[in-house]
Design a protein around this motif. Structure first.
Motif, PDB file in Angstrom:
ATOM      1  N   MET A 102      54.557  23.582  35.869  1.00 46.11           N
ATOM      2  CA  MET A 102      53.428  24.350  36.408  1.00 46.11           C
ATOM      3  C   MET A 102      53.852  25.776  36.690  1.00 46.11           C
ATOM      4  O   MET A 102      54.856  26.012  37.356  1.00 46.11           O
ATOM      5  CB  MET A 102      52.917  23.698  37.696  1.00 46.11           C
ATOM      6  CG  MET A 102      51.708  24.409  38.317  1.00 46.11           C
ATOM      7  SD  MET A 102      51.020  23.511  39.738  1.00 46.11           S
ATOM      8  CE  MET A 102      52.336  23.765  40.958  1.00 46.11           C
ATOM      9  N   GLN A 103      53.078  26.718  36.192  1.00 46.63           N
ATOM     10  CA  GLN A 103      53.344  28.124  36.452  1.00 46.63           C
ATOM     11  C   GLN A 103      52.562  28.563  37.690  1.00 46.63           C
ATOM     12  O   GLN A 103      51.395  28.197  37.865  1.00 46.63           O
ATOM     13  CB  GLN A 103      52.954  28.975  35.248  1.00 46.63           C
ATOM     14  CG  GLN A 103      53.703  28.607  33.976  1.00 46.63           C
ATOM     15  CD  GLN A 103      53.850  29.782  33.035  1.00 46.63           C
ATOM     16  OE1 GLN A 103      54.179  30.889  33.430  1.00 46.63           O
ATOM     17  NE2 GLN A 103      53.593  29.534  31.766  1.00 46.63           N
ATOM     18  N   ILE A 104      53.212  29.349  38.532  1.00 39.96           N
ATOM     19  CA  ILE A 104      52.608  29.803  39.786  1.00 39.96           C
ATOM     20  C   ILE A 104      52.506  31.324  39.762  1.00 39.96           C
ATOM     21  O   ILE A 104      53.489  32.013  39.493  1.00 39.96           O
ATOM     22  CB  ILE A 104      53.434  29.337  41.009  1.00 39.96           C
ATOM     23  CG1 ILE A 104      53.523  27.804  41.025  1.00 39.96           C
ATOM     24  CG2 ILE A 104      52.803  29.839  42.302  1.00 39.96           C
ATOM     25  CD1 ILE A 104      54.405  27.251  42.135  1.00 39.96           C
ATOM     26  N   PHE A 105      51.299  31.815  40.031  1.00 41.29           N
ATOM     27  CA  PHE A 105      51.049  33.252  40.055  1.00 41.29           C
ATOM     28  C   PHE A 105      50.452  33.649  41.399  1.00 41.29           C
ATOM     29  O   PHE A 105      49.626  32.918  41.950  1.00 41.29           O
ATOM     30  CB  PHE A 105      50.073  33.660  38.947  1.00 41.29           C
ATOM     31  CG  PHE A 105      50.558  33.401  37.553  1.00 41.29           C
ATOM     32  CD1 PHE A 105      51.336  34.342  36.885  1.00 41.29           C
ATOM     33  CD2 PHE A 105      50.241  32.218  36.901  1.00 41.29           C
ATOM     34  CE1 PHE A 105      51.789  34.110  35.590  1.00 41.29           C
ATOM     35  CE2 PHE A 105      50.681  31.973  35.610  1.00 41.29           C
ATOM     36  CZ  PHE A 105      51.458  32.923  34.953  1.00 41.29           C
ATOM     37  N   ASP A 106      50.860  34.810  41.895  1.00 35.76           N
ATOM     38  CA  ASP A 106      50.209  35.361  43.081  1.00 35.76           C
ATOM     39  C   ASP A 106      49.596  36.731  42.807  1.00 35.76           C
ATOM     40  O   ASP A 106      48.982  37.327  43.697  1.00 35.76           O
ATOM     41  CB  ASP A 106      51.165  35.433  44.276  1.00 35.76           C
ATOM     42  CG  ASP A 106      52.399  36.285  44.006  1.00 35.76           C
ATOM     43  OD1 ASP A 106      52.469  36.954  42.956  1.00 35.76           O
ATOM     44  OD2 ASP A 106      53.304  36.284  44.869  1.00 35.76           O
ATOM     45  N   LYS A 107      49.747  37.220  41.585  1.00 36.97           N
ATOM     46  CA  LYS A 107      49.168  38.500  41.184  1.00 36.97           C
ATOM     47  C   LYS A 107      48.133  38.266  40.076  1.00 36.97           C
ATOM     48  O   LYS A 107      48.417  37.599  39.073  1.00 36.97           O
ATOM     49  CB  LYS A 107      50.241  39.459  40.676  1.00 36.97           C
ATOM     50  CG  LYS A 107      51.325  39.791  41.705  1.00 36.97           C
ATOM     51  CD  LYS A 107      50.754  40.546  42.890  1.00 36.97           C
ATOM     52  CE  LYS A 107      51.864  40.937  43.864  1.00 36.97           C
ATOM     53  NZ  LYS A 107      51.317  41.577  45.095  1.00 36.97           N
ATOM     54  N   ALA A 108      46.974  38.857  40.251  1.00 33.33           N
ATOM     55  CA  ALA A 108      45.903  38.666  39.282  1.00 33.33           C
ATOM     56  C   ALA A 108      46.294  39.174  37.898  1.00 33.33           C
ATOM     57  O   ALA A 108      45.996  38.536  36.884  1.00 33.33           O
ATOM     58  CB  ALA A 108      44.633  39.363  39.768  1.00 33.33           C
ATOM     59  N   VAL A 109      46.949  40.315  37.844  1.00 37.58           N
ATOM     60  CA  VAL A 109      47.285  40.904  36.549  1.00 37.58           C
ATOM     61  C   VAL A 109      48.233  39.998  35.764  1.00 37.58           C
ATOM     62  O   VAL A 109      48.117  39.869  34.539  1.00 37.58           O
ATOM     63  CB  VAL A 109      47.862  42.316  36.734  1.00 37.58           C
ATOM     64  CG1 VAL A 109      49.188  42.284  37.491  1.00 37.58           C
ATOM     65  CG2 VAL A 109      48.025  43.018  35.390  1.00 37.58           C
ATOM     66  N   ASP A 110      49.173  39.362  36.446  1.00 34.46           N
ATOM     67  CA  ASP A 110      50.106  38.457  35.766  1.00 34.46           C
ATOM     68  C   ASP A 110      49.389  37.202  35.279  1.00 34.46           C
ATOM     69  O   ASP A 110      49.642  36.718  34.160  1.00 34.46           O
ATOM     70  CB  ASP A 110      51.249  38.077  36.709  1.00 34.46           C
ATOM     71  CG  ASP A 110      52.102  39.268  37.100  1.00 34.46           C
ATOM     72  OD1 ASP A 110      52.176  40.231  36.308  1.00 34.46           O
ATOM     73  OD2 ASP A 110      52.682  39.251  38.208  1.00 34.46           O
ATOM     74  N   LEU A 111      48.507  36.673  36.124  1.00 35.96           N
ATOM     75  CA  LEU A 111      47.727  35.503  35.718  1.00 35.96           C
ATOM     76  C   LEU A 111      46.868  35.828  34.505  1.00 35.96           C
ATOM     77  O   LEU A 111      46.817  35.059  33.531  1.00 35.96           O
ATOM     78  CB  LEU A 111      46.843  35.043  36.878  1.00 35.96           C
ATOM     79  CG  LEU A 111      45.829  33.941  36.558  1.00 35.96           C
ATOM     80  CD1 LEU A 111      46.536  32.652  36.162  1.00 35.96           C
ATOM     81  CD2 LEU A 111      44.893  33.700  37.740  1.00 35.96           C
ATOM     82  N   GLN A 112      46.194  36.963  34.536  1.00 36.85           N
ATOM     83  CA  GLN A 112      45.317  37.346  33.429  1.00 36.85           C
ATOM     84  C   GLN A 112      46.087  37.537  32.134  1.00 36.85           C
ATOM     85  O   GLN A 112      45.613  37.157  31.059  1.00 36.85           O
ATOM     86  CB  GLN A 112      44.556  38.612  33.811  1.00 36.85           C
ATOM     87  CG  GLN A 112      43.513  38.370  34.892  1.00 36.85           C
ATOM     88  CD  GLN A 112      42.961  39.659  35.477  1.00 36.85           C
ATOM     89  OE1 GLN A 112      43.644  40.685  35.505  1.00 36.85           O
ATOM     90  NE2 GLN A 112      41.724  39.624  35.949  1.00 36.85           N
ATOM     91  N   SER A 113      47.273  38.102  32.226  1.00 40.99           N
ATOM     92  CA  SER A 113      48.095  38.282  31.036  1.00 40.99           C
ATOM     93  C   SER A 113      48.445  36.935  30.411  1.00 40.99           C
ATOM     94  O   SER A 113      48.367  36.757  29.186  1.00 40.99           O
ATOM     95  CB  SER A 113      49.367  39.046  31.397  1.00 40.99           C
ATOM     96  OG  SER A 113      50.216  39.165  30.281  1.00 40.99           O
ATOM     97  N   PHE A 114      48.820  35.979  31.267  1.00 37.87           N
ATOM     98  CA  PHE A 114      49.158  34.642  30.767  1.00 37.87           C
ATOM     99  C   PHE A 114      47.937  33.970  30.141  1.00 37.87           C
ATOM    100  O   PHE A 114      48.024  33.407  29.037  1.00 37.87           O
ATOM    101  CB  PHE A 114      49.711  33.785  31.901  1.00 37.87           C
ATOM    102  CG  PHE A 114      49.900  32.347  31.522  1.00 37.87           C
ATOM    103  CD1 PHE A 114      50.985  31.961  30.752  1.00 37.87           C
ATOM    104  CD2 PHE A 114      48.978  31.373  31.916  1.00 37.87           C
ATOM    105  CE1 PHE A 114      51.159  30.625  30.379  1.00 37.87           C
ATOM    106  CE2 PHE A 114      49.144  30.048  31.553  1.00 37.87           C
ATOM    107  CZ  PHE A 114      50.237  29.681  30.783  1.00 37.87           C
ATOM    108  N   LEU A 115      46.801  34.035  30.817  1.00 34.37           N
ATOM    109  CA  LEU A 115      45.608  33.362  30.311  1.00 34.37           C
ATOM    110  C   LEU A 115      45.100  34.007  29.025  1.00 34.37           C
ATOM    111  O   LEU A 115      44.591  33.314  28.131  1.00 34.37           O
ATOM    112  CB  LEU A 115      44.512  33.361  31.382  1.00 34.37           C
ATOM    113  CG  LEU A 115      44.813  32.524  32.633  1.00 34.37           C
ATOM    114  CD1 LEU A 115      43.677  32.632  33.637  1.00 34.37           C
ATOM    115  CD2 LEU A 115      45.077  31.063  32.281  1.00 34.37           C
ATOM    116  N   ASN A 116      45.241  35.314  28.917  1.00 36.41           N
ATOM    117  CA  ASN A 116      44.835  35.991  27.678  1.00 36.41           C
ATOM    118  C   ASN A 116      45.676  35.521  26.494  1.00 36.41           C
ATOM    119  O   ASN A 116      45.161  35.354  25.377  1.00 36.41           O
ATOM    120  CB  ASN A 116      44.949  37.505  27.832  1.00 36.41           C
ATOM    121  CG  ASN A 116      43.840  38.078  28.694  1.00 36.41           C
ATOM    122  OD1 ASN A 116      42.784  37.465  28.856  1.00 36.41           O
ATOM    123  ND2 ASN A 116      44.073  39.244  29.278  1.00 36.41           N
ATOM    124  N   SER A 117      46.949  35.280  26.755  1.00 31.12           N
ATOM    125  CA  SER A 117      47.809  34.770  25.673  1.00 31.12           C
ATOM    126  C   SER A 117      47.396  33.354  25.274  1.00 31.12           C
ATOM    127  O   SER A 117      47.474  32.979  24.098  1.00 31.12           O
ATOM    128  CB  SER A 117      49.273  34.793  26.108  1.00 31.12           C
ATOM    129  OG  SER A 117      49.529  33.844  27.131  1.00 31.12           O
TER     130      SER A 117
END
Length: 281
Positions: free
Chosen positions: A1-16
Motif C-alpha cells: 500500500m502506498q501512502i500519500f500526504d501531499k495531493a500533488v504526489d497522489l495526483q502524479s501517481f494516479l495520473n500514471s
C-alpha cells in the motif's frame, strides 16, 4: 500500500495509473475504521483497478460543541486493516493540504441539509459537501463508495455530483451491523458498557415500526408509538417516516420508504435507518 500526504504526489501517481488505462475508486473516511468501512472498500475494489482510501477528520463539518478534538484517531490500527485489505493507496492529508485557500465555501446544500440531522447540526452538511468536493477534485475518481447508514449525507452527495455535473459514479453499501442489530459506527466506542447494552433498542424499534407499516397499520400513529418507546430509553432528536428517494413526506403512491432516526445516549449521538418497499403500492 502506498501512502500519500501531499495531493500533488497522489495526483502524479494516479495520473500514471490512468495512462495505463486503470480506473480509480475512492472511499472517503475519517478513520477509526471498522467492518462497515471494510465493506465499502470491498465494493470499491470491485468497481475499479486502483482503490484510494482517504483518512481525514474534516473540521468544517463539526460545530464548536461537537467532538472534533476528541474524534478517535487510531491511524496505526487503520493502516494495519487497510494493508490486510490490500488497499492500493492511503491518502492522509493535513487540513492545509485539503484547504490550501482556507476553509470558507460558497456551496450550499440547500433544503435537504436543513432537515433531520441538519436541524441540530446546521453547518454539518455544507462541511460534508465541501470536503467531498475537495477530495473529488484531488483524487478525480471514476467511482466513490459511501455507506447507507448516513443516508441523508448520501443523498446530499448524490445531489452535489448532479448539480456540479461531476464525472464520478456514486455507489452505496447497506449498513453493517453487530449481531444485536446496532449499526457499526466509529462513535460506538464512546458508549459505556451499560449504554452499549441499551443501544440496540434503536434498531429494534425501527424494525417494529417497519412491520407495522408493512401490515398497513396507521403510519403516523405507529410512528408516534415508536417515538414514545424510544423516548423511554433515549433522548430522541427525530424519528420520521419519509420517501426514501428525496426525504419528503410520503404520499399514498410512495413505494420506497425510509424510517430514519437520530438519538442521544448520554454523550453519544447515534443515527440509523431502514429502507424498504411497500408491496401494496
Amino acid at each position: 500500500m502506498q501512502i500519500f500526504d501531499k495531493a500533488v504526489d497522489l495526483q502524479s501517481f494516479l495520473n500514471s495509473c490512468r495512462k495505463n488505462a486503470q480506473e480509480v475508486s475512492l472511499v472517503p473516511t475519517m478513520g477509526g475504521l471498522h467492518d462497515g468501512h471494510l465493506d465499502l472498500i470491498t465494493r470499491a475494489e470491485e468497481l475499479a483497478d486502483i482503490n484510494v482510501v482517504s483518512i481525514f477528520v474534516n473540521p468544517t463539518q463539526f460545530s464548536k460543541s461537537e467532538d472534533f478534538d476528541t474524534y478517535p484517531e487510531v491511524i496505526a490500527n487503520d493502516i494495519v486493516l487497510l494493508e490486510a485489505k490490500n488497499v492500493d493507496v492511503l491518502f492522509i492529508p493535513s487540513v492545509s493540504e485539503v484547504y490550501p485557500d482556507g476553509m470558507s465555501t460558497d456551496y450550499e446544500v440547500g433544503d435537504l441539509g436543513k432537515i433531520l440531522c441538519g436541524i441540530s447540526r446546521p453547518s454539518h452538511f455544507n462541511g460534508v459537501a465541501q470536503v467531498v468536493k475537495r477530495l473529488f477534485e484531488i483524487v478525480n475518481p471514476s467511482y466513490a463508495v459511501f455507506g447507507e447508514k448516513d443516508y441523508q449525507q448520501l443523498l446530499i452527495i448524490k445531489s452535489l455530483v448532479s448539480h456540479l455535473d461531476l464525472a464520478v459514479d456514486i455507489h452505496s453499501i447497506s449498513t453493517k451491523r453487530d449481531e444485536d442489530g446496532l449499526a457499526k459506527s466509529t462513535r460506538n466506542q464512546y458508549l459505556t458498557k451499560k449504554d452499549r447494552s441499551l443501544a440496540p433498542n434503536l434498531f429494534e424499534q425501527l424494525t417494529k415500526l417497519k412491520i407495522l407499516i408493512i401490515n398497513d397499520e396507521p403510519i403516523e400513529l405507529s410512528r408516534q408509538q415508536a417515538f414514545n418507546n424510544l423516548s423511554n430509553i433515549f433522548q430522541v432528536e427525530y424519528l420520521e417516516v419519509l420517501d426514501a428517494n428525496n426525504l419528503k413526506q410520503i404520499t399514498t403512491n410512495t413505494k420506497e420508504i425510509i424510517i430514519i432516526s437520530a438519538i442521544r445516549l448520554a454523550e453519544t449521538r447515534l443515527i440509523d435507518n431502514i429502507v424498504f418497499r411497500r408491496s401494496n403500492v
